[in-house]
Write an enzyme that holds these catalytic residues in place. Structure first.
Site, PDB file in Angstrom:
ATOM      1  N   ASP A 179      31.445 -47.460  25.010  1.00 49.03           N
ATOM      2  CA  ASP A 179      31.080 -46.169  25.076  1.00 49.03           C
ATOM      3  C   ASP A 179      32.248 -45.171  24.466  1.00 49.03           C
ATOM      4  OD1 ASP A 179      28.765 -44.468  26.065  1.00 49.03           O
ATOM      5  OD2 ASP A 179      30.717 -43.464  27.117  1.00 49.03           O
ATOM      6  N   GLU A 222      26.097 -42.465  22.094  1.00 48.71           N
ATOM      7  CA  GLU A 222      27.490 -43.113  21.666  1.00 48.71           C
ATOM      8  C   GLU A 222      27.875 -44.224  22.239  1.00 48.71           C
ATOM      9  OE1 GLU A 222      27.940 -40.304  25.445  1.00 48.71           O
ATOM     10  OE2 GLU A 222      26.776 -40.560  23.638  1.00 48.71           O
TER      11      GLU A 222
END
Length: 308
Positions: A179, A222
């Site tokens: 992440d 993301e």
């Protein structure tokens, strides 16, 4: 006819049916990575050329593959009473690799991963039902247009098959949950065009940082996920660190503006942290959370103590 008669299961005299035969397995190459991921090439008993040229029986659309890159030969082994397939490199420019080792000539075994250029094919034995299943997988595989990585759903389809194989042969498999750190501030400060530019670059860096046989996907937003076949925790940490360092060192430039980003990564391992996708992804996600809590831009391995 009574309702009772209609509800009764019919019995069939099996002696009137054609005797059943066990399904026959066929030697097959399945594309794990490349422009035709999921495609099956059933191997025949004559020689078959792997290459980029029009005359190749197994034609690979990959600029790093020679026109006649390698050949697969078949021979009958009277001692084993079975056929044997050999892979022979044909003096290719970028060489031929099996399970990450360069080869000139090698006997293929179930599960071997063959890399030619950027394309990876797995040597497997499939019966007709399994071949249809692989074809269905291919029909359903799709890529994330922004990052060039698989979609989450497509990765899960591929991971389901690979996890079964690794469990069957008692091979390790690891999951990386990744992440980007504080990515919301990128969009808020520099706009969504810069955010998309960064995501596309991160997808490229992840592909370049893992092996050709490893599989990565955009998990959502993301967040990214990858699985590393036949790789234990130590190897997964090395791969994760390559990804982390590559992203940390990259300068993302758009319209004269340059920024840097970092990524946090959590790792889980099969079978230690689970034997199914849900458990492994959940444990890797927990390790990712610990990486975030520990200061971000780091790799954290799931541990038994952390799972309790």
């Amino acid at each position: 006819m009574s309702q009772k008669s209609l509800d009764r299961t019919m019995a069939i005299d099996r002696s009137t049916l054609e005797p059943g035969r066990p399904p026959q397995s066929h030697a097959t190459l399945v594309v794990l990575q490349g422009t035709e991921i999921g495609r099956n090439y059933r191997l025949r008993r004559g020689p078959m050329i792997i290459g980029r040229g029009f005359g190749a029986e197994i034609r690979i659309s990959d600029d790093l593959v020679s026109r006649e890159h390698a050949r697969i030969d078949f021979a009958w082994d009277p001692e084993r009473q079975s056929g044997v397939y050999h892979l022979v490199d044909l003096g290719s420019t970028n060489h031929t690799y099996v399970d990450s080792s360069r080869v000139e000539s090698v006997e293929l075994r179930e599960g071997n991963k063959i890399q030619v250029g950027d394309t990876v094919l797995k040597f497997v034995l499939l019966d007709d039902l399994e071949a249809k299943f692989h074809q269905e997988i291919r029909n359903r595989i799709s890529y994330d247009q922004l990052t060039g990585l698989l979609t989450k759903e497509s990765l899960y389809l591929a991971l389901e098959m690979e996890l079964k194989r690794c469990l069957r042969y008692e091979l390790p498999l690891t999951i990386l949950m990744m992440d980007l750190d504080r990515f919301k501030s990128v969009n808020d400060t520099h706009g969504h065009l810069m955010g998309s530019h960064v995501l596309a670059g991160v997808g490229r860096l992840i592909r370049e940082s893992i092996r050709g046989a490893d599989v990565a996907a955009r998990y959502g937003g993301e967040e990214f996920v990858a699985y590393l076949s036949e790789t234990g925790t130590a190897g997964a940490v090395q791969a994760a660190e390559r990804v982390r360092r590559a992203i940390e060192a990259e300068e993302f430039t758009l319209d004269g503006m340059t920024i840097r980003v970092t990524i946090s990564i959590g790792i889980s391992s099969c079978p230690e942290d689970g034997r199914d996708i849900q458990s492994l992804v959940g444990r890797a996600d927990r390790a990712l959370y610990r990486a975030k809590e520990g200061g971000r831009n780091r790799v954290v391995v799931e541990t038994p103590d952390a799972a309790t």
